[in-house]
Design a protein around this motif. Structure first.
Motif, mmCIF file in Angstrom:
data_model
loop_
_atom_site.group_PDB
_atom_site.id
_atom_site.type_symbol
_atom_site.label_atom_id
_atom_site.label_comp_id
_atom_site.label_asym_id
_atom_site.label_seq_id
_atom_site.Cartn_x
_atom_site.Cartn_y
_atom_site.Cartn_z
ATOM 1 N N UNK A 268 49.126 20.882 60.109
ATOM 2 C CA UNK A 268 50.224 21.854 60.097
ATOM 3 C C UNK A 268 51.474 21.257 59.453
ATOM 4 N N UNK A 269 51.730 19.980 59.705
ATOM 5 C CA UNK A 269 52.884 19.330 59.076
ATOM 6 C C UNK A 269 52.718 19.291 57.560
ATOM 7 N N UNK A 270 51.531 18.970 57.098
ATOM 8 C CA UNK A 270 51.308 18.925 55.652
ATOM 9 C C UNK A 270 51.557 20.288 55.025
ATOM 10 N N UNK A 271 51.109 21.341 55.699
ATOM 11 C CA UNK A 271 51.328 22.690 55.179
ATOM 12 C C UNK A 271 52.810 23.022 55.130
ATOM 13 N N UNK A 272 53.546 22.677 56.173
ATOM 14 C CA UNK A 272 54.980 22.958 56.204
ATOM 15 C C UNK A 272 55.734 22.166 55.146
ATOM 16 N N UNK A 273 55.348 20.922 54.948
ATOM 17 C CA UNK A 273 56.033 20.085 53.962
ATOM 18 C C UNK A 273 55.731 20.527 52.538
ATOM 19 N N UNK A 274 54.560 21.103 52.320
ATOM 20 C CA UNK A 274 54.246 21.625 50.985
ATOM 21 C C UNK A 274 55.178 22.765 50.621
ATOM 22 N N UNK B 95 49.463 42.575 52.548
ATOM 23 C CA UNK B 95 49.197 41.656 53.653
ATOM 24 C C UNK B 95 48.786 40.288 53.125
ATOM 25 N N UNK B 96 47.840 40.271 52.192
ATOM 26 C CA UNK B 96 47.374 39.001 51.628
ATOM 27 C C UNK B 96 48.515 38.270 50.923
ATOM 28 N N UNK B 97 49.313 38.997 50.177
ATOM 29 C CA UNK B 97 50.422 38.365 49.454
ATOM 30 C C UNK B 97 51.433 37.740 50.417
ATOM 31 N N UNK B 98 51.783 38.455 51.483
ATOM 32 C CA UNK B 98 52.773 37.922 52.421
ATOM 33 C C UNK B 98 52.246 36.675 53.120
ATOM 34 N N UNK B 99 50.984 36.720 53.542
ATOM 35 C CA UNK B 99 50.406 35.545 54.198
ATOM 36 C C UNK B 99 50.313 34.369 53.226
ATOM 37 N N UNK B 100 49.960 34.646 51.980
ATOM 38 C CA UNK B 100 49.831 33.587 50.994
ATOM 39 C C UNK B 100 51.185 32.968 50.658
ATOM 40 N N UNK B 101 52.212 33.780 50.603
ATOM 41 C CA UNK B 101 53.551 33.255 50.299
ATOM 42 C C UNK B 101 54.089 32.400 51.447
ATOM 43 N N UNK B 102 53.492 32.518 52.600
ATOM 44 C CA UNK B 102 53.858 31.679 53.745
ATOM 45 C C UNK B 102 52.658 30.828 54.160
ATOM 46 N N UNK B 103 51.876 30.408 53.162
ATOM 47 C CA UNK B 103 50.628 29.693 53.427
ATOM 48 C C UNK B 103 50.831 28.507 54.353
ATOM 49 N N UNK B 104 49.947 28.403 55.345
ATOM 50 C CA UNK B 104 50.029 27.313 56.310
ATOM 51 C C UNK B 104 50.930 27.601 57.482
ATOM 52 N N UNK C 241 47.696 36.923 69.874
ATOM 53 C CA UNK C 241 48.905 37.483 70.469
ATOM 54 C C UNK C 241 50.169 37.211 69.699
ATOM 55 N N UNK C 242 50.084 36.459 68.591
ATOM 56 C CA UNK C 242 51.287 36.066 67.856
ATOM 57 C C UNK C 242 51.285 36.623 66.440
ATOM 58 N N UNK C 243 50.245 36.313 65.676
ATOM 59 C CA UNK C 243 50.216 36.755 64.299
ATOM 60 C C UNK C 243 49.056 36.158 63.542
ATOM 61 N N UNK C 244 49.279 35.882 62.251
ATOM 62 C CA UNK C 244 48.216 35.392 61.397
ATOM 63 C C UNK C 244 48.738 34.253 60.498
ATOM 64 N N UNK C 245 47.783 33.469 60.015
ATOM 65 C CA UNK C 245 48.103 32.326 59.161
ATOM 66 C C UNK C 245 47.096 32.280 58.010
ATOM 67 N N UNK C 246 47.607 32.066 56.774
ATOM 68 C CA UNK C 246 46.719 31.832 55.649
ATOM 69 C C UNK C 246 46.407 30.343 55.594
ATOM 70 N N UNK C 247 45.121 30.019 55.674
ATOM 71 C CA UNK C 247 44.685 28.627 55.679
ATOM 72 C C UNK C 247 44.482 28.180 54.235
ATOM 73 N N UNK C 248 45.180 27.140 53.839
ATOM 74 C CA UNK C 248 45.059 26.623 52.467
ATOM 75 C C UNK C 248 43.875 25.685 52.399
ATOM 76 N N UNK C 249 42.952 25.944 51.492
ATOM 77 C CA UNK C 249 41.752 25.119 51.326
ATOM 78 C C UNK C 249 41.860 24.249 50.074
#
Length: 230
Positions: free
Chosen positions: A115-121, A163-172, A222-230
């Motif tokens: 999660x830290x790596x995703x946030x730092x990216x 939906x896909x675009x918003x999740x991707x723009x906040x990937x991770x 109960x919170x939301x969704x996350x786009x997982x970067x592969x």
């Protein structure tokens, strides 16, 4: 040319957690700053310019939500909240008020590092995501608004693509149900979670993404969704 290691500030009143994170983060090559209370942590945040903040909610001198609000007055550095409080409302409150991610204690060090790596990216000042995402299977061209899977174009509805675009723009990062509902349907539909579930389900079907073992669209219950970067 060398670049300095990312500097992580940890504000947590539990000595064991600070020690655990200090060892784990340094082993991954990060520079670490430690604080046991809000006052000390805010001072370090102001003077040491960390690249990311790991913030406990239950601090002895101030509530972590208050600390987050103060930080957000002058900085957009990524903030990952830690707490023993696993209530859905607590997570949503933190994320809606500016936290980038939320983990409950106890937590696994490998998930935390991911999660830290995703946030730092996606640090402020850097592009959140390239206009073209391609992991070898899923291709999303945000500039052309085109999506394909294994070379085959996908026909997405406007809501599915949004939906896909918003999740991707906040990937991770976690995007809350509230944020998605406001973005896709407007502020009068923040209680219409069933709309969101339907669109997520249809998008998953088109991507062939198993909700029990997701490759791209991960549910944070109960919170939301996350786009997982592969």
């Amino acid at each position: 040319m060398t670049t300095s290691a990312p500097r992580i500030l940890v504000i947590d009143d539990e000595a064991q957690i600070r020690r655990f994170l200090d060892i784990g983060l340094r082993a991954e090559g990060y520079e670490v700053l430690l604080a046991s209370n809000a006052a000390e942590g805010l001072a370090l945040a102001v003077t040491q310019s960390p690249d990311l903040l790991i913030l406990d909610i239950g601090l002895p001198d101030r509530d972590g939500h208050e600390v987050l609000a103060e930080v957000r007055q002058w900085s957009q550095l990524p903030v990952l909240m830690l707490s023993v409080r696993d209530a859905e409302a607590e997570k949503v409150r933190a994320l809606d008020r500016g936290a980038n991610d939320y983990m409950t204690k106890p937590f696994g060090i490998q998930e935390l590092m991911a999660r830290l790596r995703a946030l730092l990216r996606n640090r402020p000042g850097e592009p959140e995501v390239p206009p073209r995402y391609d992991d070898g299977r899923l291709l999303v061209d945000l500039a052309r608004r085109e999506v394909s899977l294994d070379g085959t174009p996908l026909a997405l509805t406007r809501k599915e693509y949004a939906l896909l675009e918003m999740l991707l723009r906040h990937a991770g990062r976690v995007v809350t149900q509230h944020q998605l509902l406001v973005e896709l349907w407007g502020p009068t539909h923040t209680g219409d979670n069933q709309y969101l579930r339907i669109v997520v389900g249809k998008l998953r079907q088109k991507l062939g993404d198993d909700p029990n073992n997701p490759q791209w669209l991960k549910t944070e219950p109960g919170v939301g969704y996350r786009f997982v970067v592969n």
